[in-house]
Design a protein around this motif. Structure first.
Motif, PDB file in Angstrom:
ATOM      1  N   ASP A 501       0.835  -1.201   0.000  1.00 32.68           N
ATOM      2  CA  ASP A 501       0.000   0.000   0.000  1.00 32.68           C
ATOM      3  C   ASP A 501       0.872   1.253   0.000  1.00 32.68           C
ATOM      4  N   GLY A 502       1.964   1.219   0.773  1.00 33.56           N
ATOM      5  CA  GLY A 502       2.868   2.362   0.819  1.00 33.56           C
ATOM      6  C   GLY A 502       3.565   2.624  -0.503  1.00 33.56           C
ATOM      7  N   LEU A 503       3.663   1.608  -1.346  1.00 38.21           N
ATOM      8  CA  LEU A 503       4.273   1.750  -2.673  1.00 38.21           C
ATOM      9  C   LEU A 503       3.233   2.022  -3.755  1.00 38.21           C
ATOM     10  N   ARG A 504       2.006   2.306  -3.345  1.00 41.47           N
ATOM     11  CA  ARG A 504       0.901   2.573  -4.267  1.00 41.47           C
ATOM     12  C   ARG A 504       0.625   1.362  -5.166  1.00 41.47           C
ATOM     13  N   GLY A 505       0.799   0.185  -4.608  1.00 45.22           N
ATOM     14  CA  GLY A 505       0.555  -1.035  -5.368  1.00 45.22           C
ATOM     15  C   GLY A 505      -0.669  -1.771  -4.877  1.00 45.22           C
ATOM     16  N   THR A 506      -0.959  -2.884  -5.515  1.00 41.11           N
ATOM     17  CA  THR A 506      -2.101  -3.720  -5.140  1.00 41.11           C
ATOM     18  C   THR A 506      -1.653  -5.176  -5.068  1.00 41.11           C
ATOM     19  N   ILE A 507      -2.454  -5.983  -4.368  1.00 38.79           N
ATOM     20  CA  ILE A 507      -2.166  -7.409  -4.215  1.00 38.79           C
ATOM     21  C   ILE A 507      -3.361  -8.201  -4.731  1.00 38.79           C
ATOM     22  N   GLU A 508      -3.096  -9.135  -5.614  1.00 42.59           N
ATOM     23  CA  GLU A 508      -4.139 -10.015  -6.122  1.00 42.59           C
ATOM     24  C   GLU A 508      -3.851 -11.440  -5.668  1.00 42.59           C
ATOM     25  N   VAL A 509      -4.909 -12.139  -5.263  1.00 35.32           N
ATOM     26  CA  VAL A 509      -4.771 -13.516  -4.786  1.00 35.32           C
ATOM     27  C   VAL A 509      -5.580 -14.431  -5.696  1.00 35.32           C
ATOM     28  N   SER A 510      -4.910 -15.446  -6.217  1.00 36.22           N
ATOM     29  CA  SER A 510      -5.577 -16.440  -7.058  1.00 36.22           C
ATOM     30  C   SER A 510      -5.234 -17.825  -6.519  1.00 36.22           C
ATOM     31  N   THR A 511      -6.234 -18.641  -6.298  1.00 35.79           N
ATOM     32  CA  THR A 511      -5.972 -19.959  -5.720  1.00 35.79           C
ATOM     33  C   THR A 511      -6.945 -20.987  -6.273  1.00 35.79           C
ATOM     34  N   ARG A 512      -6.474 -22.232  -6.350  1.00 36.49           N
ATOM     35  CA  ARG A 512      -7.309 -23.371  -6.730  1.00 36.49           C
ATOM     36  C   ARG A 512      -7.048 -24.490  -5.747  1.00 36.49           C
ATOM     37  N   GLY A 516      -2.744 -25.046  -5.996  1.00 36.91           N
ATOM     38  CA  GLY A 516      -1.760 -24.043  -5.633  1.00 36.91           C
ATOM     39  C   GLY A 516      -2.343 -22.646  -5.518  1.00 36.91           C
ATOM     40  N   THR A 517      -1.481 -21.701  -5.172  1.00 33.02           N
ATOM     41  CA  THR A 517      -1.870 -20.313  -4.938  1.00 33.02           C
ATOM     42  C   THR A 517      -0.873 -19.384  -5.610  1.00 33.02           C
ATOM     43  N   THR A 518      -1.375 -18.273  -6.135  1.00 32.69           N
ATOM     44  CA  THR A 518      -0.515 -17.254  -6.727  1.00 32.69           C
ATOM     45  C   THR A 518      -0.833 -15.903  -6.085  1.00 32.69           C
ATOM     46  N   MET A 519       0.189 -15.250  -5.552  1.00 31.29           N
ATOM     47  CA  MET A 519       0.087 -13.891  -5.015  1.00 31.29           C
ATOM     48  C   MET A 519       0.778 -12.962  -6.008  1.00 31.29           C
ATOM     49  N   THR A 520       0.036 -11.991  -6.536  1.00 33.39           N
ATOM     50  CA  THR A 520       0.592 -11.069  -7.521  1.00 33.39           C
ATOM     51  C   THR A 520       0.626  -9.656  -6.954  1.00 33.39           C
TER      52      THR A 520
END
Length: 672
Positions: A501-512, A516-520
């Motif tokens: 958040d401090g870097l003005r970014g976002t986090i996306e979570v995708s999982t099945r 497995g899981t992917t954090m972007t």
């Protein structure tokens, strides 16, 4: 930092060589017969030895000489590069690092490492030694004990963030025996630069006990790898006891009557490495602070140039217009050059995590295949420095929580070796950094139950899968059944969220489940200067990052009465949701007759932003918003225009997410 100091120059070069040595050893573990890797590691050792002797690092030169002698058997084919050898060699590399960073301290443990190294290359079985700062003594090693001991320790910089309480540690030490505690306050900085989340006070504890080393080891079990710790007998011990300290990881002080003079370890920073592919290329080391100052000056120049261009546009003076155009060309080139200096390949950050995964694999007993892609992707150095901690937490979570044990993977029909992938790609105006695994995936039911237990939601709360997955970033949230040295306190993911958040970014979570899981992590390319499109909405002016803009179209007439504030546009056969910024910002001024739509993208999503006028493009110097405005998600910052007024910078990622949520609600409504 005095860059002309020859010892500091040696340290910088040695750090790079040690990084190369570590990378080579980890590669060698995967390809034991690769002669190029063996020779590369040997050359790094030889260079460190020669330079260390030249600059007066005698202890380094002597240790590396013995290391090199043992490793030479591998180079000559007399010994194999086994997993045991790589493990001991990595310990030796860490010991060299400690000797270089703390030349005035008595760093112990080198003899044990060299002995293990000789045994491994000679084929003698070696009993593994736990990475404890206090070596456990067998009955045969018992010597006459000293009744009074002095313990000096400084906690790691992140100890308070992870919930460590120094007073509780002192209470545990008091259980060993009678203690006298003295607070060491000489490292407390001035109030204006004091960080309340970093422990600034050290502790000197005089303990009356019969050999407290094992008990102290238990007290600092989860902190010992990254803290400063020394134990000194205050009453003179027999010679055998002093010699025995050579085989412990506790650094003894030079004099028993004084606390150990331990320098503050330098904060880990991303090292900007010069390109070495071209033999004729040369490089110049410049402190990062000077680059930051240069960037600030360029930003002020861009603002002044914009003001001059605006004045020239209103003037009929041809000479003034010519000078303004020339200055704009020069400032643009200077901006691009300065930005290029600040851009660092993200591979310099990725390389650190290979050792992390290697150690976690051994600690947890999970065979892991660690894959990295996109190392050549460049990112602002400020972003690189601040991304280290979030990525550490994400990778540790993938290894600890995501990947199953080899037995469970076999039962699920998966390969015994788990896979963790770290990748980086350009995505429009952003860089997308992903941490993915092929583990069990997130357990939505367990997350919801834990969220209800923590009163983050109620049983009646309806959440989408994406909203439910975002709950794992809440402070104190953890689904771990027990607290371990790796996880369980619910701090790691909170750190990730706050940093991004401090870097003005976002986090996306995708999982099945079961796959497995992917954090972007989606981050802007830079935090300094960008090209922007200046638009007007009502009487206010706003800047849209130009790299996020795909195209501009005119808003068709007759759509005003449809779906207040949100609707869809047909862009060459593709439906794109659009947002009326007048309604998003609550602007009541009369609208323009012919409104424009700016199509912007973030990741895979697109949204149209309806504005009254497109003014033009400009160079945008990003100024951060104050903490009072941190809750306003539509804006990522502000910039100063040529006339001195302020224009807010639109957060395209947030606006695209808003448009996409409308699409999801619309589709779900139709399905219902």
């Amino acid at each position: 930092m005095n860059i002309s100091d020859p010892t500091e120059t040696f340290r910088q070069e040695a750090r790079e060589l040690l990084d190369l040595l570590e990378a080579g050893l980890l590669d060698l573990e995967q390809d034991p017969g690769n002669g190029d890797l063996i020779n590369s590691a040997f050359r790094a050792l030889h260079t460190i030895k020669g330079s260390g002797a030249m600059f007066g690092f005698t202890a380094v030169a002597e240790f590396v000489h013995e290391f090199e002698t043992a490793f030479d058997r591998v180079r000559k084919g007399q010994s194999e590069a086994t997993k045991a050898l790589i493990g001991v060699a990595l310990d030796a590399k860490d010991h060299i690092h400690r000797l270089i960073e703390n030349p005035d301290r008595r760093i112990t443990g080198g003899d044990v490492i060299l002995s293990q190294l000789r045994q491994v290359v000679e084929g003698t079985p070696v009993e593994p030694v736990a990475p404890s700062p206090v070596a456990e003594r067998t009955p045969a090693q018992k010597v006459d004990t000293t009744r009074l001991w002095r313990l000096t320790f400084f906690l790691p910089s992140d100890a308070l963030v992870y919930g460590t309480n120094p007073l509780l540690l002192l209470d545990e030490l008091a259980q060993i025996g009678p203690i006298t505690v003295t607070a060491l306050t000489d490292r407390i900085p001035d109030l204006d630069i004091l960080d309340p989340e970093v422990p600034q006070i050290g502790w000197q504890v005089d303990i009356e006990a019969d050999d407290p080393t094992s008990a102290i080891d238990d007290v600092f079990l989860f902190l010992r790898d990254s803290m400063e710790l020394s134990l000194v007998p205050l009453e003179r011990a027999p010679a055998a006891a002093i010699d025995l300290e050579e085989h412990t990881q506790l650094a003894a002080a030079p004099r028993a009557q004084e606390p150990a003079a331990v320098p503050v370890p330098p904060r880990a920073k991303a090292q900007e490495k010069a390109e070495t592919d071209k033999p004729a290329a040369s490089s110049l080391r410049v402190p990062a602070e000077r680059l930051d100052e240069l960037m600030d000056r360029v930003g002020e120049l861009v603002i002044a140039q914009a003001r001059l261009s605006q004045i020239a546009a209103l003037s009929s003076d041809t000479a003034l217009k010519t000078i303004a155009e020339e200055l704009e060309r020069l400032s643009s080139g200077l901006r691009d050059t300065t930005m290029g200096i600040r851009m660092v390949p993200i591979g310099s950050l990725f390389g650190r995590f290979r050792r992390l995964v290697h150690d976690l694999s051994g600690e947890l007993g999970k065979p892991i295949d660690f894959i990295t892609t996109g190392e050549e992707t460049e990112l602002d150095k400020t972003m690189i420095e601040r991304l280290a901690d979030p990525l550490v937490h994400l990778i540790r979570n993938s290894v600890d929580h995501g990947l199953e044990t080899a037995e469970r993977r076999a039962a699920a029909g998966k390969p015994a070796k788990g896979q963790v992938r770290l990748s980086a790609v350009y995505s429009g105006a952003e860089v997308a950094i992903s941490v993915s695994d092929d583990g069990a995936g997130l357990d939505a039911a367990r997350i919801r139950a834990k969220a209800e237990e923590n009163r983050l939601i109620t049983p009646e709360t309806k959440l989408t899968d994406g909203e439910l997955h975002q709950l794992i970033f809440a402070p104190g949230f953890s689904t771990a059944k027990e607290v371990t040295s790796l996880s369980g306190r619910g701090v790691g993911m909170d750190v990730v969220k706050r940093t991004i958040d401090g870097l003005r970014g976002t986090i996306e979570v995708s999982t099945r489940p079961g796959e497995g899981t992917t954090m972007t992590l989606r981050l802007p390319l830079t935090l300094a200067i960008i090209d922007g499109m200046l638009v007007r909405v009502g009487t206010g002016r706003y800047t849209i990052p130009l790299a996020a803009v795909e195209e501009c179209v005119e808003l068709p007439e007759g759509l005003e009465g449809q779906a207040k504030g949100r609707n869809f546009l047909d862009i060459r056969g593709s439906l794109v949701p659009y947002l009326r910024l007048r309604e998003v910002f609550g602007i009541t001024a009369p609208r323009e007759l012919h409104q424009k739509v700016v199509i912007v993208s973030s990741g895979e999503g697109r949204v149209g932003l309806v504005v009254d006028q497109i003014i033009g493009n400009n160079q945008t110097v990003i100024k951060q918003l104050s903490k009072l405005h941190s809750d306003i998600k539509s804006f990522s910052g502000a910039t100063i225009l040529g006339d001195g007024s302020v224009a807010l910078i639109l957060d395209t990622a947030h606006l695209v997410a808003s448009g996409q949520s409308y699409v999801d609600r619309n589709l779900n409504g139709r399905a219902a």
